[in-house]
Design a protein around this motif. Structure first.
Motif, short mmCIF file in Angstrom:
data_model
loop_
_atom_site.label_atom_id
_atom_site.label_comp_id
_atom_site.label_asym_id
_atom_site.label_seq_id
_atom_site.Cartn_x
_atom_site.Cartn_y
_atom_site.Cartn_z
N ASN A 182 48.19 25.61 -63.50
CA ASN A 182 48.73 25.43 -64.85
C ASN A 182 47.89 26.13 -65.91
O ASN A 182 48.00 25.80 -67.10
CB ASN A 182 48.81 23.93 -65.18
N THR A 183 47.09 27.08 -65.51
CA THR A 183 46.23 27.81 -66.44
C THR A 183 46.66 29.27 -66.54
O THR A 183 46.82 29.95 -65.53
CB THR A 183 44.76 27.74 -66.01
N GLN A 235 35.32 29.33 -78.34
CA GLN A 235 35.83 28.09 -78.94
C GLN A 235 36.79 27.39 -77.99
O GLN A 235 37.49 28.04 -77.21
CB GLN A 235 36.56 28.39 -80.25
N ARG A 236 36.84 26.09 -78.11
CA ARG A 236 37.78 25.28 -77.33
C ARG A 236 38.58 24.38 -78.27
O ARG A 236 38.02 23.71 -79.13
CB ARG A 236 37.03 24.40 -76.33
N SER A 241 44.77 29.32 -71.53
CA SER A 241 45.62 28.22 -71.98
C SER A 241 45.96 27.32 -70.80
O SER A 241 46.38 27.81 -69.74
CB SER A 241 46.92 28.75 -72.60
N ILE A 242 45.79 26.01 -70.99
CA ILE A 242 46.02 25.04 -69.91
C ILE A 242 47.21 24.15 -70.27
O ILE A 242 47.30 23.62 -71.37
CB ILE A 242 44.78 24.17 -69.69
N THR A 248 47.65 21.81 -73.44
CA THR A 248 46.71 20.76 -73.80
C THR A 248 45.37 21.31 -74.26
O THR A 248 44.65 20.65 -75.02
CB THR A 248 46.45 19.82 -72.61
N GLU A 249 45.04 22.53 -73.81
CA GLU A 249 43.72 23.09 -74.15
C GLU A 249 43.79 24.60 -74.21
O GLU A 249 44.47 25.24 -73.41
CB GLU A 249 42.69 22.66 -73.11
N VAL A 250 43.09 25.17 -75.19
CA VAL A 250 42.96 26.62 -75.32
C VAL A 250 41.48 26.96 -75.46
O VAL A 250 40.76 26.31 -76.23
CB VAL A 250 43.73 27.15 -76.54
N ILE A 251 41.02 27.95 -74.71
CA ILE A 251 39.66 28.48 -74.86
C ILE A 251 39.78 29.93 -75.30
O ILE A 251 40.51 30.72 -74.69
CB ILE A 251 38.87 28.36 -73.55
#
Length: 354
Positions: A60-61, A93-94, A74-75, A82-85
């Protein structure tokens, strides 16, 4: 006799030096020459230089990296993120569930290094002039070329296969700001031809003190059209939550249905639970698309009934397993067909305290 022993010792030392040197594979390679062979094995400098960006998925990434090293991870299961790095201008940044933070070393160095590796399509092209050849290192019966670099707070080791010059292993090692040992190992699978280049389609990563993770690559794409602010935008998509005493509204992030039960991942977090005033043992009404079910709330994993009791049938709400940020609703050994048929990512859901 003494002269024979000395002669034998000298011969053994000489043999060890020969076998330990880069020339033992029949080639007197320098670091520069070895990196050049690695670049050619990946597709060649000219072709690699034509790549503007690379994107691919593992589970899922989604990974997207530009040739200049800007990198976005992106996850989430589409359309949920739910999460971006974001790696840009030496900063990492997260954004996790709409909370943006800066990632510091040693994790920062890992992301900066991976961004360069992916930007070169898993070749060492973006590390030219920085690597030192240490000779060979054996891993069981396998002997690999060993190149090293110092990057940020960590030492980075690249290990290449002598037969095809592809990257076999990548190791980050150093210490955390608290002085603890930090080490991450990644072993890459065989490189395969994709879109005219040779890249690995799987790898296994493990960090000292944690469980390992197998990544399998899908959806490899090159030179995709990207918006002008793609590597500046760090938004997530997790729906919205609203909490007040005895009541919460939110959205489904993911779900998994099987003959043994149903698991529904929500976007509710600890602050929502606190606003709603939920306590272990509270009986709740869970509502989704007009279907209502009773669930029991558990604030910590340690308060959840044992497996034998759950196997008799249970409806519960609890923190995500393994320290997740959100809460999950689980139905075990009960009929869930009416609920499962209503679920999809970002479906509105509600909790009411009875």
């Amino acid at each position: 006799m003494k002269r024979s022993i000395l002669a034998g010792t000298a011969a053994a030392v000489f043999l060890w030096m020969v076998l330990s040197s880069p020339s033992s594979a029949g080639e007197d390679l320098s670091s520069k020459a070895l990196v050049q062979k690695n670049i050619e094995a990946s597709g060649g400098r000219e072709k690699l230089s034509q790549v503007q960006n690379l994107s691919f998925r593992t589970g899922n990434t989604r990974f997207v990296v530009a040739a200049n090293g800007e990198f976005k991870l992106s996850i989430g299961k589409d359309p949920v993120v739910t999460e971006v790095i974001l790696v840009k201008d030496g900063r990492v940044q997260r954004n996790s569930y709409n909370t943006v933070t800066d990632i510091s070393d040693p994790e920062k160095t890992v992301y900066l290094t991976l961004a360069r590796l992916y930007a070169g399509l898993f070749s060492l092209m973006k590390f030219e002039g920085e690597l030192k050849l240490e000779g060979f290192k054996s891993f069981g019966p396998e002997k690999l070329y060993h190149l090293t670099a110092k990057s940020g707070a960590l030492n980075v080791d690249f290990f290449l296969r002598p037969d095809d010059s592809h990257l076999k292993r990548l190791v980050f090692h150093g210490k955390t700001t608290d002085g603890d040992i930090y080490e991450v190992n990644t072993d890459f699978g065989p490189f395969e031809a994709v879109e005219g280049f040779n890249i690995p389609l799987s790898w296994f990563s493990s960090q000292v003190g944690t469980r390992g993770n197998l990544a399998e690559v899908t959806e490899v794409k090159l030179n995709q059209p990207l918006s002008g602010d793609f590597f500046s935008e760090i938004k997530v998509n997790v729906g919205v939550t609203k909490a007040e005493p005895g009541r919460m509204k939110g959205n489904v992030l993911d779900f998994n249905s099987s003959p043994y039960g149903l698991s529904v991942s929500t976007n509710w977090r600890k602050n929502d639970i606190e606003k709603a005033g939920l306590r272990t043992g509270d009986k709740l009404s869970f509502l989704v698309e007009g279907v209502e079910s009773e669930v029991v709330f558990y604030a910590t994993p340690g308060e959840i009934p044992n497996q034998s009791e759950l196997a008799q049938g249970a409806r519960l709400m609890m923190p995500m397993p393994r320290g997740g940020d959100t809460y999950v609703i689980q139905f075990i050994a009960v009929d869930t067909v009416p609920i499962a048929s209503k679920l999809k990512p970002l479906t509105p859901i509600e909790i009411r305290k009875k």
